[in-house]
Design an enzyme around this catalytic site. Structure first.
Site, PDB file in Angstrom:
ATOM      1  N   LYS A  67     107.066 -59.692 -78.273  1.00 45.37           N
ATOM      2  CA  LYS A  67     106.666 -60.449 -79.456  1.00 45.37           C
ATOM      3  C   LYS A  67     107.081 -61.929 -79.405  1.00 45.37           C
ATOM      4  CE  LYS A  67     106.506 -56.487 -82.593  1.00 45.37           C
ATOM      5  NZ  LYS A  67     106.892 -55.935 -83.900  1.00 45.37           N
ATOM      6  N   GLY A 127     120.041 -56.199 -85.634  1.00 38.89           N
ATOM      7  CA  GLY A 127     119.200 -56.636 -84.520  1.00 38.89           C
ATOM      8  C   GLY A 127     118.763 -58.077 -84.680  1.00 38.89           C
TER       9      GLY A 127
END
Length: 246
Positions: A67, A127
């Site tokens: 991404k 994260g």
């Protein structure tokens, strides 16, 4: 032969939600000219060959782990994708240019909103990858403060071993943006103090397979409201379809 082809860029994506979602959508809506396929690549460098060898592709979805790394291979970005720093939708323009968008933030925002109450003012994001960046953008749009939890400390970031009761008393939304707990490795969960969860907390896991991860099970056992990433995925996919059909 399909005249409107779409696909998913990712690594180890045989389990992919996107292919099933769009294949079913095309069947239900009798979109006989549309097809969807997985492009499972070992390196982002392979993306150029996919574009070169599949000139009829109209758009892509992008998933883990590309991404962020796919951005240099695109011709332009939408304003939101540029702000987020991650792309999960690519549209080929009428001039043949590749433009990157982000619909993850939209899917998450629409999925989280029904759960929010007045005390949900701060969130912990587990994260720091591309998905986490989209979540941070969505929280910002909702006016919710956030703090990243990572294995290292930097600005606006703490380590997992720094999570205290006090932090959980102030941060009532905990979002797992890591792949920890994804099928087939379903017995593991992020290393956080689950006993600190209460009925005032929301535990949101971007993972949708399994339906209830260990992260969600342990959070729920301590009273938290829980939600997995399935609705978020549906919402982001619907948004992707609108982007491709601009």
């Amino acid at each position: 032969m399909s005249t409107r082809r779409f696909g998913l860029i990712g690594k180890n994506i045989s389990y992919s939600f996107s292919k099933q979602f769009f294949t079913e959508k095309f069947e239900i809506e009798s979109l006989d000219d549309c097809s969807y396929e997985n492009f499972d690549i070992n390196s982002i460098k392979d993306f150029q060959n996919i574009v070169k060898n599949n000139t009829t592709i109209k758009g892509f979805n992008v998933t883990i782990p590309y991404k962020e790394s796919i951005i240099p291979y695109l011709d332009k970005l939408s304003m939101k994708a540029a702000q987020i720093g991650a792309v999960n939708v690519i549209r080929k323009t009428s001039k043949g240019k590749l433009k990157g968008y982000n619909s993850d933030y939209y899917g998450f925002m629409k999925s989280l909103q029904p759960l929010l109450k007045s005390h949900h003012k701060k969130a912990l994001i587990l994260g720091t990858g591309g998905a986490a960046k989209a979540i941070a953008f969505a929280l910002d749009q909702l006016g919710i403060d956030f703090l990243f939890v990572s294995r290292t400390t930097k600005n606006n970031m703490i380590c997992y071993d720094q999570l205290t009761v006090s932090i959980f008393e102030n941060y009532h939304i905990i979002i797992n943006c890591t792949p920890v707990g994804t099928s087939p490795d379903i017995s593991v969960s992020p290393t956080i103090p689950y006993s600190f969860f209460t009925a005032n907390h929301i535990a949101f896991d971007l993972i949708y397979n399994p339906e209830e991860t260990e992260f969600l099970k342990k959070s729920k056992a301590n009273g938290a409201v829980t939600k997995n990433g399935f609705e978020m995925l549906v919402k982001q996919a619907e948004k992707a379809w609108k982007i491709w059909n601009k």
